[in-house]
Design a protein around this motif. Structure first.
Motif, short mmCIF file in Angstrom:
data_model
loop_
_atom_site.label_atom_id
_atom_site.label_comp_id
_atom_site.label_asym_id
_atom_site.label_seq_id
_atom_site.Cartn_x
_atom_site.Cartn_y
_atom_site.Cartn_z
N ILE A 1 -35.06 30.13 40.46
CA ILE A 1 -34.16 30.82 39.53
C ILE A 1 -34.84 30.85 38.16
CG2 ILE A 1 -31.87 30.83 38.48
CD1 ILE A 1 -31.05 28.89 40.84
N PRO A 2 -35.33 32.04 37.74
CA PRO A 2 -35.99 32.13 36.45
C PRO A 2 -34.98 32.23 35.30
CG PRO A 2 -36.04 34.25 37.53
CD PRO A 2 -35.37 33.30 38.48
N CYS A 3 -35.36 31.66 34.15
CA CYS A 3 -34.55 31.73 32.94
C CYS A 3 -35.50 31.63 31.75
CB CYS A 3 -33.50 30.62 32.92
SG CYS A 3 -32.49 30.63 31.43
N GLY A 4 -36.05 32.74 31.32
CA GLY A 4 -37.00 32.73 30.21
C GLY A 4 -38.24 31.92 30.56
N ASP A 5 -38.54 30.91 29.75
CA ASP A 5 -39.71 30.05 29.97
C ASP A 5 -39.42 28.91 30.93
OD1 ASP A 5 -41.23 31.57 28.26
OD2 ASP A 5 -40.87 30.30 26.52
N THR A 6 -38.26 28.94 31.55
CA THR A 6 -37.82 27.87 32.45
C THR A 6 -37.58 28.44 33.84
OG1 THR A 6 -36.81 26.70 30.60
CG2 THR A 6 -36.03 26.12 32.79
N VAL A 7 -37.88 27.63 34.85
CA VAL A 7 -37.60 28.00 36.24
C VAL A 7 -36.90 26.82 36.90
CG1 VAL A 7 -38.56 28.68 38.47
CG2 VAL A 7 -39.65 29.48 36.35
N VAL A 8 -35.76 27.09 37.52
CA VAL A 8 -35.07 26.08 38.32
C VAL A 8 -35.51 26.27 39.76
CG1 VAL A 8 -32.83 25.21 39.11
CG2 VAL A 8 -33.07 26.07 36.76
N VAL A 9 -35.93 25.19 40.39
CA VAL A 9 -36.35 25.24 41.79
C VAL A 9 -35.45 24.31 42.59
CG1 VAL A 9 -38.23 24.88 43.44
CG2 VAL A 9 -38.75 25.66 41.10
N ALA A 10 -34.77 24.88 43.59
CA ALA A 10 -34.03 24.06 44.55
C ALA A 10 -35.00 23.70 45.66
CB ALA A 10 -32.84 24.84 45.10
N PHE A 11 -35.01 22.43 46.08
CA PHE A 11 -35.95 22.04 47.13
C PHE A 11 -35.39 20.86 47.93
CE2 PHE A 11 -37.02 19.44 43.51
CZ PHE A 11 -37.50 18.24 44.01
N ARG A 12 -35.94 20.72 49.13
CA ARG A 12 -35.62 19.59 50.01
C ARG A 12 -36.81 18.64 50.00
NH1 ARG A 12 -35.95 22.61 54.36
NH2 ARG A 12 -36.34 20.84 55.69
N GLN A 13 -36.51 17.37 49.75
CA GLN A 13 -37.52 16.33 49.84
C GLN A 13 -37.44 15.71 51.23
OE1 GLN A 13 -38.05 13.83 46.15
NE2 GLN A 13 -35.95 14.55 45.82
N LEU A 14 -38.54 15.74 51.95
CA LEU A 14 -38.62 15.12 53.26
C LEU A 14 -39.66 14.01 53.18
CD1 LEU A 14 -38.80 18.37 55.41
CD2 LEU A 14 -36.77 17.03 54.85
N ALA A 15 -39.29 12.82 53.61
CA ALA A 15 -40.21 11.70 53.50
C ALA A 15 -40.05 10.76 54.70
CB ALA A 15 -39.95 10.94 52.20
N MET A 16 -41.11 10.00 54.95
CA MET A 16 -41.12 9.00 56.00
C MET A 16 -41.52 7.68 55.36
SD MET A 16 -40.69 8.71 59.36
CE MET A 16 -40.95 10.38 59.93
N GLY A 17 -40.63 6.68 55.46
CA GLY A 17 -40.86 5.38 54.81
C GLY A 17 -42.15 4.73 55.24
N SER A 18 -42.90 4.21 54.28
CA SER A 18 -44.16 3.55 54.55
C SER A 18 -43.92 2.28 55.36
CB SER A 18 -44.85 3.19 53.23
OG SER A 18 -46.08 2.58 53.49
N GLY A 19 -44.57 2.21 56.50
CA GLY A 19 -44.43 1.04 57.37
C GLY A 19 -43.18 1.07 58.22
N SER A 20 -42.04 1.44 57.64
CA SER A 20 -40.77 1.42 58.38
C SER A 20 -40.62 2.62 59.30
CB SER A 20 -39.59 1.39 57.41
OG SER A 20 -39.44 2.65 56.76
#
Length: 127
Positions: free
Chosen positions: A69-88
């Motif tokens: 979503i652009p707004c002048g000099d700013t951009v909003v980014v919606a995103f999904r964080q996917l992660a796998m726990g280290s060791g666990s």
């Protein structure tokens, strides 16, 4: 905005070095409450140190953009964080928002949060 799309395309593949050239040496990086880890970093070196520590807790981390979503000099980014726990091996998924503020070609502020309304307000937008 196309540059950010390319960065998130690489982050979705796990290449988290993509986009480093976009960051101003004096960037302000903020993780608001509600995310995995909260806090504020001042400057690129401190941000990179923080990111190394954060990423060290995961065997795998990806960020998949779903909306820009652009707004002048700013951009909003919606995103999904996917992660796998280290060791666990425990998987984690979280929907988040990043508010990128640019001066010219460099990002001078990057703020992350878990709430869409907060992200839009931070960019000077309303739903």
């Amino acid at each position: 905005m196309e540059t950010l799309r390319a960065v998130y395309d690489e982050w979705a593949k796990g290449d988290l070095t993509a986009g480093l050239d976009l960051l101003d040496p004096h960037i302000v990086y903020i993780n608001r409450p509600g995310l995995f880890i909260t806090g504020t970093c001042y400057g690129l070196e401190e941000m990179q140190r923080w990111m190394r520590e954060f990423l060290g807790t995961w065997d795998r981390y990806e960020a998949h953009a779903t909306e820009f979503i652009p707004c002048g000099d700013t951009v909003v980014v919606a995103f999904r964080q996917l992660a796998m726990g280290s060791g666990s091996g425990v998987p984690s998924e979280m929907k988040s928002f990043a508010v990128w503020t640019f001066r010219g070609q460099k990002a001078i502020r990057l703020e992350k949060m878990s709430d869409r309304r907060e992200a839009l307000e931070a960019a000077g937008l309303t739903e």
